[in-house]
Design an enzyme around this catalytic site. Structure first.
Site, short mmCIF file in Angstrom:
data_model
loop_
_atom_site.label_atom_id
_atom_site.label_comp_id
_atom_site.label_asym_id
_atom_site.label_seq_id
_atom_site.Cartn_x
_atom_site.Cartn_y
_atom_site.Cartn_z
CD GLN A 45 -2.77 -1.53 0.07
OE1 GLN A 45 -3.51 -0.20 -0.28
NE2 GLN A 45 -2.89 -2.38 -0.68
CB SER A 46 0.30 4.99 -0.66
OG SER A 46 -0.70 5.08 0.13
CD GLU A 47 1.77 6.83 2.66
OE1 GLU A 47 2.65 7.58 2.35
OE2 GLU A 47 0.93 6.64 2.23
CB THR A 48 2.24 -0.06 6.45
OG1 THR A 48 1.85 -1.15 5.35
CG2 THR A 48 1.85 -1.03 7.85
CG HIS A 74 -3.80 7.89 3.90
ND1 HIS A 74 -2.50 8.17 3.31
CD2 HIS A 74 -4.04 6.52 3.38
CE1 HIS A 74 -1.84 6.92 2.82
NE2 HIS A 74 -2.82 6.16 3.04
#
Length: 264
Positions: A45-48, A74
């Site tokens: 994902q874009s961030e964890t 987010h």
């Protein structure tokens, strides 16, 4: 074998497949950084976001597939959603400690969660030609540099029509935001955000960039409360407020997936 709870949450939206997805993993203690990065790459994902519980609240960290980052809106919203919905958290405000930007809070009011982040500034610049070429534009209202390049365009339709050349944009070694006054009724401004070296070249909804956009638009529009729309393919809404040197960003969140990470 170590088992870790795993959540995937769509942030800044009240519908599945909207907003910006983040993976969230509550931990009992910090794992080695290389393990956190490997997990993030596996999640893709874009961030964890990873957090642990402390005596005063929670410690929070964010990783992309490239490494740890200093701020992510987010994924903070997604983490708060997990804490409120799944950890039986009794209060209305969550206190996060972070490594790079200090304390952050998230407050719940009904279905809306409000992030309290430090505002960030920007300065007008003469844009590099590579930036304009990567966006495929020759006309613009203003270009600024802060957390990212920010390019002000004339209207929402221009923002929506941009089709970046990401091969060119990668040569900038900088992330890019484009923004304009909103044409959709009820909204004040719109934006899109490009991170060409990340797993997702266009971020669907970007809280960290709004720490810069909110002060800018507050001054430009002469108001401190606004409604913003990030006009990516998934799209997302952010209720915005400027309070001194802080920005309040409110959004909703919905859970997509609940599971277990099994580390052997």
């Amino acid at each position: 074998m170590q088992q870790i709870d795993f959540y995937m949450v769509d942030a800044f939206t009240d519908t599945t497949f909207g907003g910006n997805a983040a993976a969230v993993c509550p931990l009992t203690e910090w794992l080695p950084d290389e393990t956190l990065l490997a997990m993030t790459r596996q999640h893709n994902q874009s961030e964890t976001a990873f957090f642990i519980t402390t005596d005063s609240g929670f410690e929070l960290r964010w990783f992309t597939t490239q490494g740890e980052i200093n701020l992510c809106g987010h994924a903070t919203l997604a983490s708060a959603h997990v804490i409120f919905e799944y950890l039986n958290y009794p209060e209305t405000t969550i206190h996060f400690e972070t490594r790079f930007v200090g304390p952050l809070t998230v407050t719940r009011n009904g279905d809306w969660l409000t992030l309290d982040f430090p505002a960030s500034g920007s300065e007008p610049i003469e844009p590099p030609q590579l930036l304009l070429d990567s966006l495929g534009i020759s006309e613009y209202q203003e270009v600024r540099l802060g957390r990212t390049y920010t390019v002000l365009l004339a209207n929402q339709a221009q923002v929506e029509a941009i089709n970046p050349d990401f091969d060119l944009m990668r040569q900038l070694d900088q992330k890019v935001c484009i923004t304009a006054p909103a044409q959709t009724e009820g909204y004040d401004f719109v934006s899109r955000f490009f991170s060409p070296k990340a797993a997702l070249t266009e971020d669907p909804v970007t809280g960290s960039t709004h720490t810069m956009l909110i002060p800018y638009w507050a001054e430009k529009l002469g108001k401190t409360q606004m409604l913003a729309r990030q006009v990516s393919a998934r799209g997302g809404d952010i209720r915005c407020q400027l309070v001194g040197d802080r920005v309040l960003m409110s959004g909703q969140a919905t859970t997509y997936l609940v599971g277990k990470v099994l580390l052997r």
